[in-house]
Every structure is written in C-alpha cells, then in structure tokens.
Design an enzyme around this catalytic site. Structure first.
Site, mmCIF file in Angstrom:
data_model
loop_
_atom_site.group_PDB
_atom_site.id
_atom_site.type_symbol
_atom_site.label_atom_id
_atom_site.label_comp_id
_atom_site.label_asym_id
_atom_site.label_seq_id
_atom_site.Cartn_x
_atom_site.Cartn_y
_atom_site.Cartn_z
ATOM 1 N N SER A 153 0.830 -1.194 0.000
ATOM 2 C CA SER A 153 0.000 0.000 0.000
ATOM 3 C C SER A 153 0.875 1.258 0.000
ATOM 4 O O SER A 153 1.679 1.450 -0.890
ATOM 5 C CB SER A 153 -0.964 -0.023 1.188
ATOM 6 O OG SER A 153 -1.914 0.993 1.098
ATOM 7 N N ASP A 313 -2.546 6.116 -4.048
ATOM 8 C CA ASP A 313 -1.366 5.460 -3.479
ATOM 9 C C ASP A 313 -0.861 4.366 -4.425
ATOM 10 O O ASP A 313 -1.462 4.123 -5.471
ATOM 11 C CB ASP A 313 -1.674 4.937 -2.070
ATOM 12 C CG ASP A 313 -2.612 3.742 -2.065
ATOM 13 O OD1 ASP A 313 -3.276 3.512 -3.091
ATOM 14 O OD2 ASP A 313 -2.689 3.044 -1.036
ATOM 15 N N ASP A 315 -0.883 1.118 -4.808
ATOM 16 C CA ASP A 315 -1.748 0.056 -5.346
ATOM 17 C C ASP A 315 -3.146 0.569 -5.673
ATOM 18 O O ASP A 315 -4.042 -0.210 -5.981
ATOM 19 C CB ASP A 315 -1.800 -1.149 -4.405
ATOM 20 C CG ASP A 315 -2.502 -0.854 -3.081
ATOM 21 O OD1 ASP A 315 -2.338 0.271 -2.565
ATOM 22 O OD2 ASP A 315 -3.193 -1.739 -2.563
ATOM 23 N N ASP A 317 -5.685 1.845 -4.061
ATOM 24 C CA ASP A 317 -6.905 1.590 -3.297
ATOM 25 C C ASP A 317 -7.245 2.764 -2.375
ATOM 26 O O ASP A 317 -8.354 2.829 -1.842
ATOM 27 C CB ASP A 317 -6.834 0.269 -2.516
ATOM 28 C CG ASP A 317 -5.751 0.241 -1.453
ATOM 29 O OD1 ASP A 317 -4.927 1.179 -1.379
ATOM 30 O OD2 ASP A 317 -5.714 -0.743 -0.679
#
Length: 575
Positions: A153, A313, A315, A317
C-alpha cells in the site's frame, strides 16, 4: 508474546544458512549480519504474521522479512487450504494475482503463481502492475476461489506485502485468515513448498496471463458508477481542470482512462510522478493522506489553475483530494471530509433521480467521523459500523447481496478508502477519483467549490474535526511496548479527560455491538468527543484516533488540540 531466547533465534538463523534450498545471495546477506545480535533477533524472532492486510514487512532475508521464501511458504499454506476444499468455489480452485509498482513485486507475484501451479491450481496473473481493486473485481468475474495482491500500500519503499482474498473478492476475514495461518504453520521446511517452472506452468495451462480485455471490463464497470456523465460531457469536462498524481504507482492509466471516458479532458498528470518507481523517489512516503505527497501536484495545480488535485497510493486503493479554500489556497481534504462529501453527493443525486432505495445502507468503520453518518441519516439511509479494515465492509456487502436485506450505496473509512457499486469488495481509488472529480465539477456548475459544500455541511450538521496520532515501535521490544500501552488503558481507564467526563468505554477486545473481538479501545466523552486506541495490523505502530464536534472551526480546533495533548501525554507515559 513470549520473549524469544537467543538460542532459538540463532538456531533459526543458522538453519537458513545451512538450508540447501536457500540461494547463495540470501546466505551472503545473512552472513553479513554476523555479530549484529539485535538485527538477527528482529529478523528471526518470529514468522511474519498475517494482520489486517495479510503479510506485510520489510524486505530482506529472515523469517520476519518478506522474501521469496516467506512468500512461497505463505502461498503453499494458501494452496493447501484451497486444495483441501475450504474454498473450492465449484469446479476446482483458481487464483488471480496482481502486483503494484514496488521493488520485487513482479518477482513475488510470479513466485506465488508458480507455487500455486506446483499444487495444480490454475492462476490468472496480470501481465504488469494493476490496482488492488481490479484484483478484487477479477476474482469475482473469473469466479476464482482466491486472490493475491503483492503490495505494501502506502508504506515506505523498504516494505512489501501479500494480501490474500476470498472467493467474494474480499480480503480474508479473520476466520479464513486463521485457517490459512494454521495451514502455513504446518509447513516445517521449504522442501514442502511445491513449485513449477514458468515454462511448465504455462504449458500445462496452470499459468494464464490477463491483459487488455480484463482491463477494459474493469474500466467500463467503474465508469458505469458515474452519476453525471451527461453533464460532464456537455462541456464542464473541458473547462474543469484536474491535476492527478499516481505517486509512482498503479493508478496512472486506469484513473486517466476513467476520467477521459466520463468526459474530463482537461487533466494534467504530474510528470515527475507519472511512471512506476519502487523507490518513490519524489516523496518521503507515497501516502495521499499526507500533504507532503502533494507538493509537486500543488505546484503544477498553481501553474494550470486546477480546480481539484487527486492522488492515489501505489496500489490505487486509497485516494486523496486537494481543493481550493475561500482564500484560493490548496488544502488537503481529510479522509473523513472526502468521505462525507461523497456520501452527500451520491445520496443527493440518487434522491434527485428518484433512485434512492428504501433499504439503502452506508457502511463505515468505528474510527470514521460521524459527519458522513449524520448526512446519510438525513436522507433516510441507514448507517452501519464495522471494525477497522475494508474487509469488514466487504463482508457486510456480500451478506446483504445474498440476503437482499439492505442495498449497499457507499462504504468508506477515514484512511482514504472508498467504494460505491458492488463490483468489488475492496476500497477503490479509481472510482473514488471519478466520484470526487465529478462531484467537484457538478458543484462548480452551480458556482460552488467542494470547500463551499463542506462548509455548508458543517453549518447544517456541526463542525466535525478529527485527528490521528501514531507511535512507531519497531521490533520485539516495540510489540511489548504496544501491548503495555493497551494494557494500561484497558486496566486503568480514565474517569475524565481535561475535566470532561468519560461517559463510556467500549472494549472491542471483548466484542461489542455484534462485532468480532479485536484489540481496540474507544472512549466516549460527555461532550460528544471520542478517542480510540488501536495497534496497527500492518505496521509496527499504535494508532490513536480523535474526534470532536464544535460550533465553529476555532472551537473544534481548540477542543481537538486539548484532547490530543492530554491523551498522548499518557500514551507516551504508558510505554
């Protein structure tokens, strides 16, 4: 946690050095640690554990590090669980794997795929980096038994992680995670990890690659969540200026494509942060929760007079937004503020179209502001709380999809995670980018900024203000200190804070309001404010959340500062 003995740690360390299955480069790294007792202890005092997001840790050699061996062992445990039929999902298990832009993410993703292939499990692997929400979507559309995302993340560059998903596209809930952890714990040596070569896996049809067709399906599904595409395409999309930064991650292409399809044509990408970069070299941390991550985006926004700045961010999400205040300055919205604005926008648009269902529900976490809840209730929409972690929101979504008891409308958490639509079971920065840009453009057509709308919501519902403090406590000693802090507050709860009576203590460790037991303490004060202590499940941190409600920004600011100061003084003493 039991204090690891030096003999136990050294035995594990030497076992890795002597294991013929450990490669020469890893052994060389370990030999370089000779004499560094503290570092060796940190690397071997435990096995890297599943937390709220699966495995996450610093990359490197050792049982408490993320590397090809810990990834392989975790995947073998997952494979054993799947093959045993726990989640066979029909005609035999299959798994979808995605990865982000971090260093070694592609390698770890392929490692996991080849271990699954070695266990006879068909794996669908994305051909390059893809967003986490697309993985969740793909698990559902491909009717897979499980999914894996290699990501950490928004953690610093030295971290990576491994998130495991169930057949509904939701991160594994605790009961499932515990079964996988049990399966992993039964693996005693790396010789038990089965693996095919890439060539054999492909030849046997056990490794299949996902590309543009899967991408287009996901993009079209996200675009279908638009509530005002006609308005955007009628001209506002050309005038309304958007600056976007993917922060070197996976959001670049999908966010741009979604915005373009809805009708936003005046979109400016931060050039220095456009390309994938596992070192995230332009930021201290690739975290859209922090203003520093938007430094370059704000500079570009000032040059092009942008109406809104959006960041995702690594990834993709989590989504952060920056808007102009009444003085024309760019201010970073908190996750609570963005969430409240999107709740208001989604529900108001559905109501205007006569599409607001009688059984609609907004789902949020226990540490998320009550502003969004108040807004939802004003539309006659029910609100439910979950423990921290979007998997709990996803779990409720799946339940309601099966029972029809509620119609899911929006889910969010204060840590910049949002979802509308039921195509995924994880937070989605791509749909959040679409919604926040569309909401800003819609209100712009009425002569308002998002900041204006936020002030209107405060005027109607009260000035809600939230804060978050954390203490990073690394290693075994850190785990002990975090435990001591929680024990202190649990066993000696405060009677008052700054002269304000503590009205109720919610100990979620004992279970509360039908939620699973979890090591969280929440204190409700007589004046309507609250604070909450929670050890992070993915980082070596203890997090303390705060919330106040005032009649004005000044009164709320003062109340929040006083609450933070008093609580954190005791937290720091508790160590």
């Amino acid at each position: 946690m039991t204090n690891p003995t030096n003999d136990t740690v050294i035995a594990k360390y030497e076992a890795w050095l002597n294991d013929p299955l450990i490669d020469a480069a890893t052994k060389e790294e370990l030999r370089g640690l000779e004499g560094q007792e503290k570092e060796i202890t940190d690397r071997f005092y435990r096995d890297l554990e599943f937390g709220t997001g699966g495995l996450r840790g610093v990359m490197g050699a050792g049982t408490n590090r993320l590397n090809a061996y810990t990834v392989g062992k975790a995947t073998q445990g997952l494979a054993n669980w799947l093959v045993a039929g726990t989640k066979s999902n029909g005609a035999g298990p299959s798994v979808v794997i995605a990865h982000d832009s971090r260093n070694y993410s592609p390698e770890f993703a392929l490692d996991a795929a080849l271990v699954l292939a070695g266990n006879g499990i068909t794996t669908y692997l994305f051909s390059a980096l893809r967003p986490t929400p697309q993985l969740s979507y793909a698990v559902r559309t491909l009717n897979a038994a499980s999914g894996i995302v290699i990501t950490a993340s928004h953690n610093p560059p030295e971290y990576n992680g491994y998130k495991a998903y169930g057949a509904d596209g939701c991160q594994l809930i605790p009961e499932e995670a515990e079964q996988v952890i049990s399966a992993i714990s039964q693996i005693t040596g790396f010789d038990e990890v089965k693996r095919l070569t890439r060539e054999d896996a492909e030849a046997k049809g056990l490794l299949r690659w996902l590309g543009e067709e899967a991408d287009q399906q996901f993009i079209d599904t996200v675009v279908s969540q638009s509530l005002n595409a006609e308005l955007i395409k009628d001209g506002i999309g050309e005038k309304f200026s958007v600056v976007f930064t993917p922060l070197h991650g996976t959001g670049n292409m999908p966010v741009r494509e979604v915005l373009k399809k809805v009708g936003f044509t005046n979109v400016h990408i931060v050039p220095e942060q456009e390309q994938p970069d596992g070192y995230f070299s332009t930021v201290k941390s690739p975290n859209p929760e922090e203003r520093e991550a938007f430094t370059l985006a704000i500079k570009l926004a000032q040059q092009v007079n942008a109406d809104i700045i959006i960041g995702t961010d690594p990834d993709a999400d989590r989504m952060g937004a920056v808007v102009k205040n009444n003085e024309g300055e760019y201010v970073v919205l908190t996750g609570n503020q963005s969430g409240a604005l999107m709740v208001h926008y989604v529900l108001s648009q559905l109501q205007e179209r006569g599409q607001l269902p009688d059984n609609g529900v907004v789902i949020k976490t226990i540490v998320t502001s009550e502003l969004g809840a108040d807004i939802a209730l004003s539309y006659g929409v029910s609100v439910e709380n979950t423990l921290t972690g979007f998997k709990y929101i996803g779990e409720k979504m799946t339940r309601y999809e099966q029972t029809g008891e509620r119609t899911f409308l929006f889910g969010y958490e204060e840590s910049y995670g949002y979802l509308t639509g039921t195509y995924a079971r994880d937070k989605d920065a791509i749909v959040a980018a679409l919604l926040i840009a569309e909401a800003a453009a819609y209100y712009s057509s009425q002569g308002k900024t998002l900041y204006d709308v936020l002030l209107e919501l405060y005027a109607k519902f009260g000035f809600y203000l939230e804060g978050l403090e954390s203490r990073t406590l690394k290693g075994f000693d850190g785990v002990q200190k975090i435990g001591a802090i929680m024990d202190d507050w649990r066993q000696n709860p405060p009677v008052e804070i700054n002269g304000v009576k503590v009205e109720q203590v919610l100990d979620y460790g004992k279970g509360h309001d039908g939620l699973r037991p979890e090591n969280v303490l929440k204190y409700l004060l007589e004046d309507g404010s609250w604070f909450c202590l929670r050890p992070s499940g993915t980082e070596p941190k203890i997090k303390v959340y705060f919330a106040v409600k005032g009649e004005s920004k000044d009164t709320a600011d003062r109340a929040l500062h006083a609450l933070k100061t008093a609580v954190m003084e005791r937290v720091d003493r508790s160590e």
